[in-house]
Write a protein that holds these residues in place. Structure first.
Motif, PDB file in Angstrom:
ATOM      1  N   ILE A   1      63.585  85.093  46.524  1.00 45.85           N
ATOM      2  CA  ILE A   1      64.066  84.752  47.863  1.00 45.85           C
ATOM      3  C   ILE A   1      63.953  83.249  48.101  1.00 45.85           C
ATOM      4  O   ILE A   1      64.849  82.620  48.674  1.00 45.85           O
ATOM      5  CB  ILE A   1      63.289  85.545  48.931  1.00 45.85           C
ATOM      6  CG1 ILE A   1      63.651  87.033  48.838  1.00 45.85           C
ATOM      7  CG2 ILE A   1      63.576  85.016  50.330  1.00 45.85           C
ATOM      8  CD1 ILE A   1      62.806  87.925  49.726  1.00 45.85           C
TER       9      ILE A   1
ATOM     10  N   GLU B   1      66.742  81.605  46.312  1.00 47.52           N
ATOM     11  CA  GLU B   1      67.989  81.811  47.037  1.00 47.52           C
ATOM     12  C   GLU B   1      68.066  80.897  48.257  1.00 47.52           C
ATOM     13  O   GLU B   1      69.127  80.344  48.570  1.00 47.52           O
ATOM     14  CB  GLU B   1      68.094  83.274  47.466  1.00 47.52           C
ATOM     15  CG  GLU B   1      68.303  84.240  46.299  1.00 47.52           C
ATOM     16  CD  GLU B   1      68.135  85.687  46.713  1.00 47.52           C
ATOM     17  OE1 GLU B   1      67.893  85.936  47.919  1.00 47.52           O
ATOM     18  OE2 GLU B   1      68.237  86.567  45.846  1.00 47.52           O
ATOM     19  N   ALA B   2      66.933  80.725  48.942  1.00 50.11           N
ATOM     20  CA  ALA B   2      66.912  79.827  50.107  1.00 50.11           C
ATOM     21  C   ALA B   2      67.255  78.403  49.689  1.00 50.11           C
ATOM     22  O   ALA B   2      68.033  77.705  50.364  1.00 50.11           O
ATOM     23  CB  ALA B   2      65.540  79.875  50.777  1.00 50.11           C
TER      24      ALA B   2
ATOM     25  N   TRP C   1      72.503  87.343  54.572  1.00 47.39           N
ATOM     26  CA  TRP C   1      71.320  87.037  53.760  1.00 47.39           C
ATOM     27  C   TRP C   1      70.138  86.673  54.655  1.00 47.39           C
ATOM     28  O   TRP C   1      69.022  87.153  54.462  1.00 47.39           O
ATOM     29  CB  TRP C   1      71.635  85.874  52.809  1.00 47.39           C
ATOM     30  CG  TRP C   1      70.454  85.472  51.970  1.00 47.39           C
ATOM     31  CD1 TRP C   1      70.077  85.988  50.768  1.00 47.39           C
ATOM     32  CD2 TRP C   1      69.493  84.472  52.298  1.00 47.39           C
ATOM     33  NE1 TRP C   1      68.930  85.368  50.324  1.00 47.39           N
ATOM     34  CE2 TRP C   1      68.549  84.434  51.240  1.00 47.39           C
ATOM     35  CE3 TRP C   1      69.328  83.603  53.383  1.00 47.39           C
ATOM     36  CZ2 TRP C   1      67.460  83.563  51.238  1.00 47.39           C
ATOM     37  CZ3 TRP C   1      68.244  82.727  53.379  1.00 47.39           C
ATOM     38  CH2 TRP C   1      67.333  82.710  52.329  1.00 47.39           C
TER      39      TRP C   1
ATOM     40  N   ARG D   1      68.273  89.645  56.326  1.00 45.04           N
ATOM     41  CA  ARG D   1      67.718  90.731  55.527  1.00 45.04           C
ATOM     42  C   ARG D   1      66.263  91.019  55.849  1.00 45.04           C
ATOM     43  O   ARG D   1      65.826  92.169  55.846  1.00 45.04           O
ATOM     44  CB  ARG D   1      67.847  90.404  54.033  1.00 45.04           C
ATOM     45  CG  ARG D   1      69.256  90.523  53.495  1.00 45.04           C
ATOM     46  CD  ARG D   1      69.247  90.372  51.986  1.00 45.04           C
ATOM     47  NE  ARG D   1      70.568  90.140  51.454  1.00 45.04           N
ATOM     48  CZ  ARG D   1      70.837  89.916  50.183  1.00 45.04           C
ATOM     49  NH1 ARG D   1      69.851  89.895  49.299  1.00 45.04           N
ATOM     50  NH2 ARG D   1      72.070  89.700  49.774  1.00 45.04           N
TER      51      ARG D   1
ATOM     52  N   HIS E   1      63.161  86.199  54.306  1.00 48.64           N
ATOM     53  CA  HIS E   1      64.355  85.399  54.035  1.00 48.64           C
ATOM     54  C   HIS E   1      64.455  84.247  55.040  1.00 48.64           C
ATOM     55  O   HIS E   1      64.702  83.101  54.656  1.00 48.64           O
ATOM     56  CB  HIS E   1      65.611  86.263  54.129  1.00 48.64           C
ATOM     57  CG  HIS E   1      65.815  87.183  52.964  1.00 48.64           C
ATOM     58  ND1 HIS E   1      65.053  88.320  52.776  1.00 48.64           N
ATOM     59  CD2 HIS E   1      66.692  87.144  51.937  1.00 48.64           C
ATOM     60  CE1 HIS E   1      65.456  88.939  51.676  1.00 48.64           C
ATOM     61  NE2 HIS E   1      66.439  88.246  51.142  1.00 48.64           N
TER      62      HIS E   1
END
Length: 338
Positions: A11, A14-15, A38, A41, A45
């Motif tokens: 995560i 992804e951030a 996203w 979620r 996140h």
């Protein structure tokens, strides 16, 4: 616990990738919807994105604040004392500043984003491979062990049997005949199970507590200890059969497989036939020190088919992106698909 930690690190990666994308320019409507989905979620996140964005903002402020040459603090002035400021450094692109941020965000997530071997595995392993590396080991009796990416084995040959332990990852075994091994059984241990060769070629893959066994030629016998009862479950696999096991779930169902398809890595290939992109990315990440992340949830379920070379993974990512109409953003240790 390890799965939870890996999820948190994913995560955070992804951030970081979302900050890369947002810094590149406005999102189109589809990207905006993907970003909002996203972000919503979970609280994790949202928190990861807030951290990445605030770190970026702080770096931007540090970059624009005037500094004295050779100092790390912003220049302070007062009406009574003014020093001539050093010439400002040449302007630095926010994209290049971000590249340093992306590395720090991902590295802060821990070693799973830029993986190094587990220290305990390193301590016990006789042979191991790094992410993206494959290696063939000739054992004392002439048998061979072909280690896949990020894998490790320990070799313990004794008077009564030839024993190998799969500590991590995946390995294919081609077993010398018993007469060449002094009549000793050839046994591979993994987790709480043992696989005894009744033939020549088979593969084990270990993922945390789960182990999968695939037979290429002849047969193997699997023996799994039941911790609750102290008894052992056993099964015999024939060529082109596979089974999974774990201490929690015991022996699974024996299934038919196509070894050429399932074990394409032995030939330096990855083969996918209508496999969701999320699973393809999970497999590709095994062969990389960095991480590929899917920013658009709609992409995760898109199916991928193809045969890809393991020695050219950047090209694999580009081909998949073109086929799915996705975009790619690169940052240190992170490749984002959106």
């Amino acid at each position: 616990m390890r799965e939870l930690k890996d999820n948190e690190q994913a995560i955070e990666a992804e951030a970081a990738a979302w900050v890369v994308r947002l810094d590149a320019g406005p999102l189109d409507p589809a990207e905006q919807r993907a970003f909002e989905a996203w972000l919503e979620r979970s609280e994790l996140h949202a928190a990861a994105f807030t951290l990445a964005r605030s770190t970026w903002a702080e770096l931007g402020a540090l970059h624009t604040a005037p500094r004295l040459a050779g100092t790390s603090a912003p220049l302070a002035t007062s009406p009574r004392q003014r020093r001539p400021a050093a010439l400002p450094p040449p302007p630095v692109s926010r994209r290049w500043v971000w590249r340093g941020l992306a590395a720090s965000v991902v590295l802060a997530a821990g070693y799973s984003a830029y993986r190094t071997a587990d220290p305990l595995v390193m301590l016990h392993a006789d042979y191991r491979t790094a992410p993206g590396e494959m290696r063939t080991i000739t054992l004392p009796d002439g048998s061979t062990a072909q280690l896949n990416t990020d894998s490790a084995i320990a070799v313990r040959y004794g008077a009564s049997r030839r024993e190998v332990e799969l500590l991590a990852g995946e390995a294919g075994f081609t077993v010398a005949k018993a007469v060449e091994g002094g009549g000793r059984a050839f046994v591979v241990q993994a987790a709480d199970g043992e696989v005894t060769a009744l033939g020549t070629r088979f593969v084990l893959r270990r993922q945390d507590a789960r182990v999968d066994v695939t037979v290429i030629e002849h047969r193997v016998e699997i023996s799994l200890r039941d911790a609750a009862t102290g008894t052992r479950q056993t099964a015999v696999l024939q060529a082109a059969q596979a089974v999974g096991y774990s201490e929690a779930d015991g022996l699974g169902e024996i299934r038919r497989v196509d070894p050429e398809r399932e074990l394409a890595w032995l030939r330096g290939r990855l083969l996918f036939d209508r496999v969701p992109l999320s699973q393809v990315v999970a497999e590709l990440n095994r062969y990389r020190r960095g991480r590929i992340v899917i920013m658009n949830p709609a992409l995760a379920g898109r199916q991928v088919s193809g045969v890809f070379r393991l020695d050219d993974l950047p090209a694999v990512i580009d081909v998949i992106a073109v086929e799915l109409g996705a975009r790619v953003v690169e940052a240190p240790f992170v490749t984002a698909l959106y």
